[in-house]
Scaffold this active site. Structure first.
Site: not given
Length: 275
Positions: A148, A161
């Site tokens: 990501s 995350y």
């Protein structure tokens, strides 16, 4: 369109969204697919839809925070199809209860960090551990990490995350380096906003407009925009690509931070024409 005939692919997080589309596309290209998901019903749903489309598929479910689940997924693949050629580490923590706690670092507890890191990076590492010997026995394989943009940038939220996705990119580099001479390739996709049904339902028009302003493309991604590069990297057409980090994010991580503001100001001054 590259053929994956004869290959066996494991896709985690395949019960919905991006992972589900990856599983379908790899099956369409001829791979025998192992659908892995956290819940029995979501795993079974993807399995049923792939089988209805004529694909060869099995499913397995389990919480990747449990360190025994990665080995069970690989064992299921070998039991069903005899080998493993492709591993797509797509699963990540996305439940609202965890994400709402993944916010301000000074306020976060150890349990939140532990949950995110177990699912997002420890489980992929254990899946690599379990799958790589089978890939070597099959004369090689391809591992794709779904990372990501948050793994490359700081942000106001989701620090656990983001840290896990940065670690996932580095895991791919280490796998590529340690096992390349034995035929194992490992690459990462840096993914941005993807309009899965759940994201579309949860994204307000104002927020979508904000994200659109920072894309270099005139649109945001659909799951197909992620699945296609995965299918390519999984195929023999990408046999000389390893240790790569490919941005599949509409240019979100490629430009200077004030890009969208400059575009807006310039358009307002009549310097840039925006359709």
């Amino acid at each position: 369109m590259q053929s994956l005939n004869g290959k066996v692919a494991i896709i985690t997080g395949a019960g919905s969204g991006i992972g589900q589309r990856i599983a379908h596309l790899l099956a369409e290209r001829g791979a025998k697919v192992v659908v892995a998901a956290s819940r029995r019903e979501s795993a079974a749903g993807t399995e049923a839809s792939i089988r209805a489309a004529g694909g060869e598929v099995v499913s397995v479910f389990g919480d990747l925070a449990d360190a025994s689940v990665p080995q069970a997924i690989v064992d299921a693949a070998v039991a069903a199809f005899g080998k493993v050629d492709i591993l797509v580490n797509n699963a990540a923590v996305t439940d609202a209860a965890t994400l709402v706690k993944d916010a301000n670092i000074a306020d976060m507890d150890g349990a939140t960090w532990e949950r995110v890191l177990k699912v997002n990076i420890i489980a992929p590492a254990l899946l690599c551990k379990a799958a790589i010997p089978h890939m070597i026995a099959a004369d090689g394989g391809s591992i794709v990490m779904i990372a990501s943009g948050r793994g490359l940038q700081g942000d106001l939220g989701l620090p656990a995350y983001g840290a896990s996705k940065a670690a996932l990119i580095n895991l791919a580099l280490n796998v590529a380096t340690q096992y390349g001479k034995q035929g194992i390739r490992a690459n990462s996709l840096v993914v941005g906003m993807v309009m899965t049904p759940s994201v579309a339902a949860a994204t307000e028009p104002e927020m979508l407009e904000l994200f659109m302003g920072h894309h270099l493309t005139p649109y945001v991604a659909t799951p197909d925009d992620i699945a296609e590069p995965v299918a390519f990297l999984a195929s023999d057409a990408a046999r000389f690509i390893t240790g790569a980090t490919l941005a599949v994010d509409g240019g979100m991580t490629s430009h200077a931070a004030p890009f969208a503001d400059v575009m807006r100001i310039s358009a307002g001054a009549g310097m840039i024409k925006q359709d």
